[in-house]
Structure formats: structure tokens, C-alpha cells
Design a protein around this motif. Structure first.
Motif, PDB file in Angstrom:
ATOM      1  N   ASN A   1       0.795  -1.232   0.000  1.00 33.04           N
ATOM      2  CA  ASN A   1       0.000   0.000   0.000  1.00 33.04           C
ATOM      3  C   ASN A   1       0.825   1.280   0.000  1.00 33.04           C
ATOM      4  O   ASN A   1       0.285   2.357  -0.237  1.00 33.04           O
ATOM      5  N   ARG A   2       2.116   1.163   0.341  1.00 29.08           N
ATOM      6  CA  ARG A   2       3.035   2.299   0.302  1.00 29.08           C
ATOM      7  C   ARG A   2       2.706   3.404   1.306  1.00 29.08           C
ATOM      8  O   ARG A   2       3.241   4.498   1.216  1.00 29.08           O
ATOM      9  N   SER A   3       1.827   3.143   2.233  1.00 36.88           N
ATOM     10  CA  SER A   3       1.459   4.183   3.198  1.00 36.88           C
ATOM     11  C   SER A   3       0.775   3.561   4.401  1.00 36.88           C
ATOM     12  O   SER A   3       0.153   2.499   4.297  1.00 36.88           O
ATOM     13  N   TRP A   4       0.902   4.252   5.551  1.00 32.15           N
ATOM     14  CA  TRP A   4       0.127   3.890   6.730  1.00 32.15           C
ATOM     15  C   TRP A   4      -1.230   4.579   6.726  1.00 32.15           C
ATOM     16  O   TRP A   4      -2.038   4.378   7.612  1.00 32.15           O
ATOM     17  N   GLY A   5      -1.472   5.419   5.751  1.00 27.95           N
ATOM     18  CA  GLY A   5      -2.693   6.211   5.743  1.00 27.95           C
ATOM     19  C   GLY A   5      -3.957   5.392   5.603  1.00 27.95           C
ATOM     20  O   GLY A   5      -5.051   5.870   5.893  1.00 27.95           O
ATOM     21  N   HIS A   6      -3.833   4.138   5.138  1.00 29.37           N
ATOM     22  CA  HIS A   6      -5.008   3.287   4.964  1.00 29.37           C
ATOM     23  C   HIS A   6      -5.324   2.475   6.219  1.00 29.37           C
ATOM     24  O   HIS A   6      -6.262   1.687   6.221  1.00 29.37           O
ATOM     25  N   VAL A   7      -4.521   2.656   7.263  1.00 28.29           N
ATOM     26  CA  VAL A   7      -4.691   1.854   8.473  1.00 28.29           C
ATOM     27  C   VAL A   7      -5.671   2.537   9.422  1.00 28.29           C
ATOM     28  O   VAL A   7      -5.628   3.745   9.612  1.00 28.29           O
ATOM     29  N   THR A   8      -6.546   1.764  10.005  1.00 32.35           N
ATOM     30  CA  THR A   8      -7.433   2.259  11.050  1.00 32.35           C
ATOM     31  C   THR A   8      -7.413   1.281  12.213  1.00 32.35           C
ATOM     32  O   THR A   8      -7.216   0.081  12.017  1.00 32.35           O
ATOM     33  N   GLU A   9      -7.586   1.795  13.418  1.00 32.73           N
ATOM     34  CA  GLU A   9      -7.568   0.944  14.601  1.00 32.73           C
ATOM     35  C   GLU A   9      -8.952   0.431  14.971  1.00 32.73           C
ATOM     36  O   GLU A   9      -9.093  -0.317  15.932  1.00 32.73           O
ATOM     37  N   GLN A  10      -9.971   0.820  14.217  1.00 28.44           N
ATOM     38  CA  GLN A  10     -11.323   0.430  14.602  1.00 28.44           C
ATOM     39  C   GLN A  10     -11.492  -1.089  14.619  1.00 28.44           C
ATOM     40  O   GLN A  10     -12.081  -1.655  15.538  1.00 28.44           O
ATOM     41  N   GLY A  11     -10.974  -1.745  13.578  1.00 24.40           N
ATOM     42  CA  GLY A  11     -11.094  -3.197  13.528  1.00 24.40           C
ATOM     43  C   GLY A  11     -10.356  -3.867  14.666  1.00 24.40           C
ATOM     44  O   GLY A  11     -10.853  -4.813  15.287  1.00 24.40           O
ATOM     45  N   LEU A  12      -9.166  -3.363  14.972  1.00 22.40           N
ATOM     46  CA  LEU A  12      -8.372  -3.948  16.049  1.00 22.40           C
ATOM     47  C   LEU A  12      -9.007  -3.677  17.405  1.00 22.40           C
ATOM     48  O   LEU A  12      -8.998  -4.539  18.288  1.00 22.40           O
ATOM     49  N   GLU A  13      -9.556  -2.475  17.574  1.00 22.73           N
ATOM     50  CA  GLU A  13     -10.224  -2.174  18.837  1.00 22.73           C
ATOM     51  C   GLU A  13     -11.428  -3.091  19.044  1.00 22.73           C
ATOM     52  O   GLU A  13     -11.713  -3.525  20.157  1.00 22.73           O
ATOM     53  N   SER A  14     -12.140  -3.387  17.957  1.00 31.07           N
ATOM     54  CA  SER A  14     -13.268  -4.314  18.085  1.00 31.07           C
ATOM     55  C   SER A  14     -12.772  -5.712  18.427  1.00 31.07           C
ATOM     56  O   SER A  14     -13.437  -6.459  19.153  1.00 31.07           O
ATOM     57  N   LEU A  15     -11.570  -6.073  17.918  1.00 27.31           N
ATOM     58  CA  LEU A  15     -10.990  -7.372  18.269  1.00 27.31           C
ATOM     59  C   LEU A  15     -10.659  -7.428  19.756  1.00 27.31           C
ATOM     60  O   LEU A  15     -10.877  -8.450  20.413  1.00 27.31           O
ATOM     61  N   HIS A  16     -10.152  -6.319  20.303  1.00 24.16           N
ATOM     62  CA  HIS A  16      -9.888  -6.266  21.739  1.00 24.16           C
ATOM     63  C   HIS A  16     -11.172  -6.529  22.521  1.00 24.16           C
ATOM     64  O   HIS A  16     -11.168  -7.256  23.522  1.00 24.16           O
TER      65      HIS A  16
ATOM     66  N   ASN B   1     -11.732  -9.598  25.074  1.00 23.36           N
ATOM     67  CA  ASN B   1     -12.085  -9.342  26.476  1.00 23.36           C
ATOM     68  C   ASN B   1     -13.353 -10.088  26.875  1.00 23.36           C
ATOM     69  O   ASN B   1     -13.448 -10.631  27.984  1.00 23.36           O
ATOM     70  N   SER B   2     -14.330 -10.121  25.980  1.00 25.37           N
ATOM     71  CA  SER B   2     -15.568 -10.845  26.288  1.00 25.37           C
ATOM     72  C   SER B   2     -15.314 -12.349  26.368  1.00 25.37           C
ATOM     73  O   SER B   2     -15.910 -13.047  27.199  1.00 25.37           O
ATOM     74  N   LEU B   3     -14.403 -12.860  25.527  1.00 23.79           N
ATOM     75  CA  LEU B   3     -14.085 -14.288  25.558  1.00 23.79           C
ATOM     76  C   LEU B   3     -13.309 -14.653  26.821  1.00 23.79           C
ATOM     77  O   LEU B   3     -13.473 -15.749  27.364  1.00 23.79           O
ATOM     78  N   ILE B   4     -12.460 -13.749  27.273  1.00 24.06           N
ATOM     79  CA  ILE B   4     -11.727 -14.002  28.517  1.00 24.06           C
ATOM     80  C   ILE B   4     -12.703 -14.181  29.673  1.00 24.06           C
ATOM     81  O   ILE B   4     -12.538 -15.059  30.530  1.00 24.06           O
ATOM     82  N   ILE B   5     -13.733 -13.351  29.684  1.00 21.52           N
ATOM     83  CA  ILE B   5     -14.749 -13.471  30.732  1.00 21.52           C
ATOM     84  C   ILE B   5     -15.546 -14.760  30.553  1.00 21.52           C
ATOM     85  O   ILE B   5     -15.828 -15.481  31.515  1.00 21.52           O
ATOM     86  N   ARG B   6     -15.899 -15.078  29.310  1.00 20.10           N
ATOM     87  CA  ARG B   6     -16.717 -16.264  29.048  1.00 20.10           C
ATOM     88  C   ARG B   6     -16.007 -17.538  29.473  1.00 20.10           C
ATOM     89  O   ARG B   6     -16.620 -18.449  30.045  1.00 20.10           O
TER      90      ARG B   6
ATOM     91  N   ILE C   1     -10.364 -19.811  23.396  1.00 23.17           N
ATOM     92  CA  ILE C   1     -10.451 -18.449  22.865  1.00 23.17           C
ATOM     93  C   ILE C   1     -10.036 -18.415  21.399  1.00 23.17           C
ATOM     94  O   ILE C   1     -10.702 -17.799  20.557  1.00 23.17           O
ATOM     95  N   LEU C   2      -8.933 -19.096  21.070  1.00 21.31           N
ATOM     96  CA  LEU C   2      -8.446 -19.097  19.688  1.00 21.31           C
ATOM     97  C   LEU C   2      -9.433 -19.783  18.746  1.00 21.31           C
ATOM     98  O   LEU C   2      -9.637 -19.331  17.611  1.00 21.31           O
ATOM     99  N   LYS C   3     -10.036 -20.873  19.200  1.00 21.76           N
ATOM    100  CA  LYS C   3     -11.024 -21.558  18.364  1.00 21.76           C
ATOM    101  C   LYS C   3     -12.217 -20.651  18.081  1.00 21.76           C
ATOM    102  O   LYS C   3     -12.718 -20.599  16.953  1.00 21.76           O
ATOM    103  N   HIS C   4     -12.654 -19.948  19.104  1.00 24.00           N
ATOM    104  CA  HIS C   4     -13.801 -19.056  18.919  1.00 24.00           C
ATOM    105  C   HIS C   4     -13.460 -17.935  17.940  1.00 24.00           C
ATOM    106  O   HIS C   4     -14.257 -17.601  17.061  1.00 24.00           O
ATOM    107  N   ILE C   5     -12.253 -17.366  18.076  1.00 23.59           N
ATOM    108  CA  ILE C   5     -11.842 -16.297  17.163  1.00 23.59           C
ATOM    109  C   ILE C   5     -11.713 -16.831  15.740  1.00 23.59           C
ATOM    110  O   ILE C   5     -12.085 -16.168  14.766  1.00 23.59           O
ATOM    111  N   GLY C   6     -11.182 -18.064  15.606  1.00 20.71           N
ATOM    112  CA  GLY C   6     -11.079 -18.670  14.282  1.00 20.71           C
ATOM    113  C   GLY C   6     -12.440 -18.870  13.641  1.00 20.71           C
ATOM    114  O   GLY C   6     -12.631 -18.589  12.451  1.00 20.71           O
TER     115      GLY C   6
END
Length: 242
Positions: free
Chosen positions: A183-198, A202-207, A221-226
Motif C-alpha cells: 500500500n506504500r502508506s500507513w494512511g489506509h490503516v485504522t484501529e477500529q477493527g483492532l479495537e473491536s478485536l480487543h 475481552n468478552s471471551l476471557i470473561i466467558r 479463545i483461539l477456536k472461537h476467534i477462528g
């Protein structure tokens, strides 16, 4: 008349005996007791962790802590302002070379062998943060970023060998350079997807908190994320080449 007899007979057949009811109640009681024991163990672990944290906070009022708070306050990173974590602007301010020197000067030079390494780590992280913009990156700039990341990763591993690798750290060290080459730039990166992953993690850790075995807990946890990724990933199918 015949219908009434059949209904009465069906009711009689469907009615549980006293022994069946007793067995059912015992089973319900056993399941409830197991759940109670699991919750009790979890509560004890949380209470123990809380006591440890409270003890650390009560002990962290010495001269070094006061000096650290004074430095953070002087550079605009007062812990009372950022609560649990730094904001982006505060992280950028903290990672300036002069502020890194002020921060590390709080600690005695011989307090830890990791101190010089953390100096290198923080300065390299500051360089990477300066590169995180929407500028079009040349091959030379990407090569320089790759060199910084390799150095940053090696020093961090040596300084903090037991530290947890967070999703953001993994993305930075393992996926940033390939992303930049495409992509030649960091300008296309957003943290929204990663924040939603957090939030998902967190919900799986509680579960799965009741799963006492550490490996099985992580595996669950990994199976659920997969499965989550398999259901909602809109990118190219994994099975195209099969």
C-alpha cells in the motif's frame, strides 16, 4: 369417552415417579453446586489478584514513584489524566528523545540491565511513530522502517523476555512491512477493527474464565476467534487454492 381414557392414560405415562423427580432434583443440585464451586474459585482468584494490586499501589509511594510522577506531569503525561493508558498525543509526547531521557533518568543506572535496552526500544518506537503518517513511502523508507522494526523487536525481546505479545505488537512486527510494500502508506490503516478485536477477546476471557487449565483456556479463545473469522471474513477465501 374413548378420547378421555386415552388422555388420562397419556398423562399417567408422562407423569414422573417420585424417584424420577428425586433423581432430577439431585442432578440439578449437583450441577448448581459445580457452577457455584467454579464461581467461588474464580471469585477467590479475582480477590487475590485485587489484593496484590492494592498492595502494589500502597507500596508505590516512595521517592522513585514520586519522581516518576513529577516527570510525567512535567511532560504532560500525568497518570491522573490518562488513567489506565496513554492517549495518542501523550504517547507521541512521551516518546520524544528528550522526554525518554528524562523518564529513564528517574531510575538508578544500575537498577536493571534492561534499562539501556528500554532506552533503545522507546527511541525506536518513537521513530516508528514519526513514520506513521499518510506519506507515500519509497523503497528506501520502507527498508529503513524494516530495519527499525527488526532492531526494536530484538531489543524488546531481550529486555522483556516474559512480556505478553499484544495483537498490536504482533501486527507492528509481523505485518507492517508487507502492508507498506503493498500500500506504500500507513494512511489506509485504522484501529477500529483492532479495537473491536480487543472487545471480542475481552468478552471471551470473561466467558472462558471458568476454564482453569491455561492451555485449554487459550485454545478455547483461539477456536472461537477462528470460527468468528471464518464466518465474517469478507476477504479472499482460504480455500481457493485447495
Amino acid at each position: 369417552m374413548g378420547r378421555t381414557k386415552n388422555t388420562t392414560k397419556a398423562r399417567a405415562e408422562s407423569t414422573l415417579s417420585i424417584q424420577d423427580v428425586r433423581d432430577l432434583l439431585i442432578k440439578i443440585q449437583e450441577n448448581a453446586q459445580k457452577q457455584f464451586d467454579s464461581d467461588q474459585n474464580l471469585l477467590e482468584d479475582v480477590s487475590e489478584e485485587y489484593e496484590k494490586l492494592e498492595g502494589c499501589l500502597n507500596k508505590s509511594k516512595g521517592p522513585t514513584r514520586k519522581a516518576l510522577e513529577a516527570v510525567l506531569r512535567s511532560i504532560g503525561c500525568d497518570y491522573r489524566a490518562w488513567y489506565q493508558q496513554l492517549t495518542g498525543n501523550q504517547a507521541q509526547r512521551l516518546l520524544r528523545p528528550e522526554n525518554i531521557s528524562k523518564l529513564l533518568a528517574v531510575f538508578p543506572a544500575d537498577c536493571s540491565d534492561s534499562l539501556p535496552l528500554m532506552d533503545l526500544v522507546m527511541n525506536d518506537l518513537g521513530r516508528l511513530m514519526s513514520c506513521a503518517n499518510n506519506e507515500f513511502k519509497s523503497d528506501e523508507q520502507i527498508d529503513e522502517i524494516q530495519e527499525i522494526i527488526c532492531r526494536f523487536e530484538a531489543n524488546l525481546k531481550e529486555a522483556q523476555p516474559l512480556a505478553t505479545v499484544t495483537p498490536k505488537l504482533h501486527l507492528l512486527c509481523a505485518h507492517l512491512v508487507p502492508f507498506l510494500k503493498v500500500n506504500r502508506s500507513w494512511g489506509h490503516v485504522t484501529e477500529q477493527g483492532l479495537e473491536s478485536l480487543h472487545a471480542v477477546i475481552n468478552s471471551l476471557i470473561i466467558r472462558f474464565a471458568s476454564v482453569r487449565n491455561v492451555e485449554k483456556n487459550a485454545e478455547s479463545i483461539l477456536k472461537h476467534i477462528g470460527n468468528f473469522n471464518f464466518l465474517y471474513d469478507l476477504g479472499e477465501s482460504w480455500f481457493n487454492n485447495i
